[in-house]
Design a protein around this motif. Sequence first.
Motif, PDB file in Angstrom:
ATOM      1  N   VAL A 171      77.670 -44.371  97.821  1.00 36.45           N
ATOM      2  CA  VAL A 171      76.317 -44.935  97.810  1.00 36.45           C
ATOM      3  C   VAL A 171      75.889 -45.278  99.226  1.00 36.45           C
ATOM      4  O   VAL A 171      74.772 -44.964  99.657  1.00 36.45           O
ATOM      5  N   ASN A 172      76.792 -45.903  99.982  1.00 37.97           N
ATOM      6  CA  ASN A 172      76.472 -46.280 101.356  1.00 37.97           C
ATOM      7  C   ASN A 172      76.391 -45.064 102.274  1.00 37.97           C
ATOM      8  O   ASN A 172      75.543 -45.015 103.177  1.00 37.97           O
ATOM      9  N   TRP A 173      77.260 -44.114 102.073  1.00 36.27           N
ATOM     10  CA  TRP A 173      77.258 -42.901 102.903  1.00 36.27           C
ATOM     11  C   TRP A 173      75.929 -42.168 102.770  1.00 36.27           C
ATOM     12  O   TRP A 173      75.361 -41.682 103.749  1.00 36.27           O
ATOM     13  N   ARG A 174      75.433 -42.076 101.534  1.00 32.68           N
ATOM     14  CA  ARG A 174      74.137 -41.419 101.348  1.00 32.68           C
ATOM     15  C   ARG A 174      73.049 -42.150 102.126  1.00 32.68           C
ATOM     16  O   ARG A 174      72.186 -41.527 102.746  1.00 32.68           O
ATOM     17  N   TRP A 175      73.092 -43.473 102.121  1.00 31.04           N
ATOM     18  CA  TRP A 175      72.095 -44.256 102.865  1.00 31.04           C
ATOM     19  C   TRP A 175      72.213 -43.989 104.362  1.00 31.04           C
ATOM     20  O   TRP A 175      71.217 -43.838 105.058  1.00 31.04           O
ATOM     21  N   PHE A 176      73.437 -43.926 104.879  1.00 37.48           N
ATOM     22  CA  PHE A 176      73.640 -43.663 106.304  1.00 37.48           C
ATOM     23  C   PHE A 176      73.074 -42.296 106.699  1.00 37.48           C
ATOM     24  O   PHE A 176      72.467 -42.138 107.764  1.00 37.48           O
ATOM     25  N   LEU A 177      73.290 -41.311 105.832  1.00 36.71           N
ATOM     26  CA  LEU A 177      72.860 -39.950 106.151  1.00 36.71           C
ATOM     27  C   LEU A 177      71.353 -39.768 106.082  1.00 36.71           C
ATOM     28  O   LEU A 177      70.797 -38.844 106.713  1.00 36.71           O
ATOM     29  N   TYR A 178      70.673 -40.608 105.329  1.00 37.60           N
ATOM     30  CA  TYR A 178      69.250 -40.417 105.049  1.00 37.60           C
ATOM     31  C   TYR A 178      68.410 -40.333 106.320  1.00 37.60           C
ATOM     32  O   TYR A 178      67.496 -39.507 106.422  1.00 37.60           O
ATOM     33  N   PHE A 179      68.702 -41.136 107.308  1.00 28.81           N
ATOM     34  CA  PHE A 179      67.816 -41.265 108.459  1.00 28.81           C
ATOM     35  C   PHE A 179      67.778 -40.011 109.338  1.00 28.81           C
ATOM     36  O   PHE A 179      66.742 -39.689 109.902  1.00 28.81           O
ATOM     37  N   LYS A 180      68.885 -39.303 109.430  1.00 22.50           N
ATOM     38  CA  LYS A 180      68.944 -38.186 110.371  1.00 22.50           C
ATOM     39  C   LYS A 180      69.369 -36.868 109.740  1.00 22.50           C
ATOM     40  O   LYS A 180      69.166 -35.808 110.315  1.00 22.50           O
ATOM     41  N   HIS A 181      69.948 -36.937 108.531  1.00 21.31           N
ATOM     42  CA  HIS A 181      70.532 -35.723 107.949  1.00 21.31           C
ATOM     43  C   HIS A 181      70.010 -35.425 106.550  1.00 21.31           C
ATOM     44  O   HIS A 181      70.622 -34.655 105.824  1.00 21.31           O
ATOM     45  N   ARG A 182      68.893 -36.032 106.160  1.00 21.06           N
ATOM     46  CA  ARG A 182      68.449 -35.883 104.775  1.00 21.06           C
ATOM     47  C   ARG A 182      67.988 -34.471 104.432  1.00 21.06           C
ATOM     48  O   ARG A 182      67.835 -34.149 103.254  1.00 21.06           O
ATOM     49  N   ASN A 183      67.738 -33.634 105.433  1.00 19.57           N
ATOM     50  CA  ASN A 183      67.330 -32.249 105.163  1.00 19.57           C
ATOM     51  C   ASN A 183      68.490 -31.274 105.278  1.00 19.57           C
ATOM     52  O   ASN A 183      68.281 -30.058 105.253  1.00 19.57           O
ATOM     53  N   GLU A 184      69.697 -31.790 105.388  1.00 17.04           N
ATOM     54  CA  GLU A 184      70.868 -30.941 105.533  1.00 17.04           C
ATOM     55  C   GLU A 184      71.645 -30.854 104.216  1.00 17.04           C
ATOM     56  O   GLU A 184      71.562 -31.753 103.377  1.00 17.04           O
ATOM     57  N   PRO A 185      72.422 -29.757 104.022  1.00 15.51           N
ATOM     58  CA  PRO A 185      73.213 -29.619 102.785  1.00 15.51           C
ATOM     59  C   PRO A 185      74.180 -30.777 102.553  1.00 15.51           C
ATOM     60  O   PRO A 185      74.445 -31.132 101.409  1.00 15.51           O
ATOM     61  N   LEU A 186      74.694 -31.371 103.636  1.00 15.07           N
ATOM     62  CA  LEU A 186      75.636 -32.487 103.507  1.00 15.07           C
ATOM     63  C   LEU A 186      75.024 -33.642 102.726  1.00 15.07           C
ATOM     64  O   LEU A 186      75.704 -34.311 101.941  1.00 15.07           O
ATOM     65  N   TYR A 187      73.734 -33.871 102.912  1.00 14.46           N
ATOM     66  CA  TYR A 187      73.057 -34.964 102.224  1.00 14.46           C
ATOM     67  C   TYR A 187      73.018 -34.696 100.720  1.00 14.46           C
ATOM     68  O   TYR A 187      73.232 -35.607  99.907  1.00 14.46           O
ATOM     69  N   LYS A 188      72.779 -33.443 100.344  1.00 15.03           N
ATOM     70  CA  LYS A 188      72.757 -33.096  98.930  1.00 15.03           C
ATOM     71  C   LYS A 188      74.145 -33.217  98.314  1.00 15.03           C
ATOM     72  O   LYS A 188      74.310 -33.723  97.195  1.00 15.03           O
ATOM     73  N   VAL A 189      75.157 -32.763  99.056  1.00 14.73           N
ATOM     74  CA  VAL A 189      76.532 -32.875  98.563  1.00 14.73           C
ATOM     75  C   VAL A 189      76.896 -34.332  98.323  1.00 14.73           C
ATOM     76  O   VAL A 189      77.476 -34.689  97.297  1.00 14.73           O
ATOM     77  N   CYS A 190      76.522 -35.180  99.276  1.00 12.89           N
ATOM     78  CA  CYS A 190      76.800 -36.605  99.137  1.00 12.89           C
ATOM     79  C   CYS A 190      76.060 -37.190  97.942  1.00 12.89           C
ATOM     80  O   CYS A 190      76.622 -37.972  97.166  1.00 12.89           O
ATOM     81  N   GLY A 191      74.787 -36.825  97.776  1.00 14.70           N
ATOM     82  CA  GLY A 191      73.988 -37.356  96.675  1.00 14.70           C
ATOM     83  C   GLY A 191      74.532 -36.971  95.318  1.00 14.70           C
ATOM     84  O   GLY A 191      74.631 -37.817  94.407  1.00 14.70           O
ATOM     85  N   ILE A 192      74.928 -35.703  95.168  1.00 15.76           N
ATOM     86  CA  ILE A 192      75.471 -35.250  93.886  1.00 15.76           C
ATOM     87  C   ILE A 192      76.833 -35.883  93.637  1.00 15.76           C
ATOM     88  O   ILE A 192      77.140 -36.319  92.516  1.00 15.76           O
ATOM     89  N   SER A 193      77.662 -35.963  94.681  1.00 17.21           N
ATOM     90  CA  SER A 193      78.974 -36.606  94.539  1.00 17.21           C
ATOM     91  C   SER A 193      78.817 -38.060  94.129  1.00 17.21           C
ATOM     92  O   SER A 193      79.549 -38.561  93.265  1.00 17.21           O
ATOM     93  N   MET A 194      77.870 -38.744  94.748  1.00 18.54           N
ATOM     94  CA  MET A 194      77.610 -40.140  94.416  1.00 18.54           C
ATOM     95  C   MET A 194      77.220 -40.281  92.942  1.00 18.54           C
ATOM     96  O   MET A 194      77.696 -41.193  92.244  1.00 18.54           O
ATOM     97  N   THR A 195      76.361 -39.404  92.459  1.00 21.44           N
ATOM     98  CA  THR A 195      75.906 -39.459  91.073  1.00 21.44           C
ATOM     99  C   THR A 195      77.069 -39.280  90.098  1.00 21.44           C
ATOM    100  O   THR A 195      77.213 -40.027  89.125  1.00 21.44           O
TER     101      THR A 195
END
Length: 270
Positions: A171-195
């Motif tokens: 949950v926190n990792w997704r928040w950290f990534l949002y500011f600079k990496h939200r358009n990258e595949p890593l952000y989606k991987v983190c979001g789905i993993s979090m879910t």
Amino acid sequence: MEMAWGGVENALRYLSEQLPTYQAYWVAAGGWAFLLVPFHFGSLLVSSTYGKHLNSAQRVEWLSRCVSTVHAVVVFTTMFLAIFPETSAYTGGEYERFWLCRAGHLLAMGYFLYDFILVVLNVRTITAGPSTLFHHVVGAFVVRTALNMGHAMPLIWSGGTFLTEISTPLVNWRWFLYFKHRNEPLYKVCGISMTVVFFLGRIVFMPVFLFYIYAQKGLVDSLPSQADAFFLGSFASIFYAVLYALNIYWFSLIVKGAIKLLKEPEKKST
């Protein structure tokens, strides 16, 4: 390595067995608050996001989430080691890891105290401030009740709820990534993993663990009186219903975010 683990055990035993309970609360709270300092300077050194892309309110939340991640790892590990390798308490014997489970509760109470104060001071800007405060009040009441009862059953039951912290780092990792990496595949991987982890670690785990604990006849029989058994059963039902409803609410928000994330076209990070 053995010396390091021995030092950790000695510190936890001191917290659990030597300090008065209320003093242990504030010692633990001070320890969590102290982590804000190294995380501030560490983030300045290693993260351009923290140094260049956040305002002061976002920096406070960044640091809060850094400490939250450490708390999740520490308390999850402590409670897991206190609950699942233990067999004698489940068959009516002595709870050999009582001190470790108690230490985990004291660490958690210290975190609730520290973070409650931090969120109150920043409630207008921090994400999900009111629901976080509600969560901490409920959690602190549960911890205090389990510690006051002082038996294996309430401590193991309460300790098991902290195993849901397994989802917090993501949950926190997704928040950290949002500011600079939200358009990258890593952000989606983190979001789905979090879910997925949130669903399995909270929505599925909580009722399964409750059933598991109450199926341990030796553990249930260890309660000293029918009054204690009735109180814990009633209290557990109410607490689980409240906390489970809160997790369902959070999960519904996560699912909405995940659906929105999957529908968005992939963009290059700027």
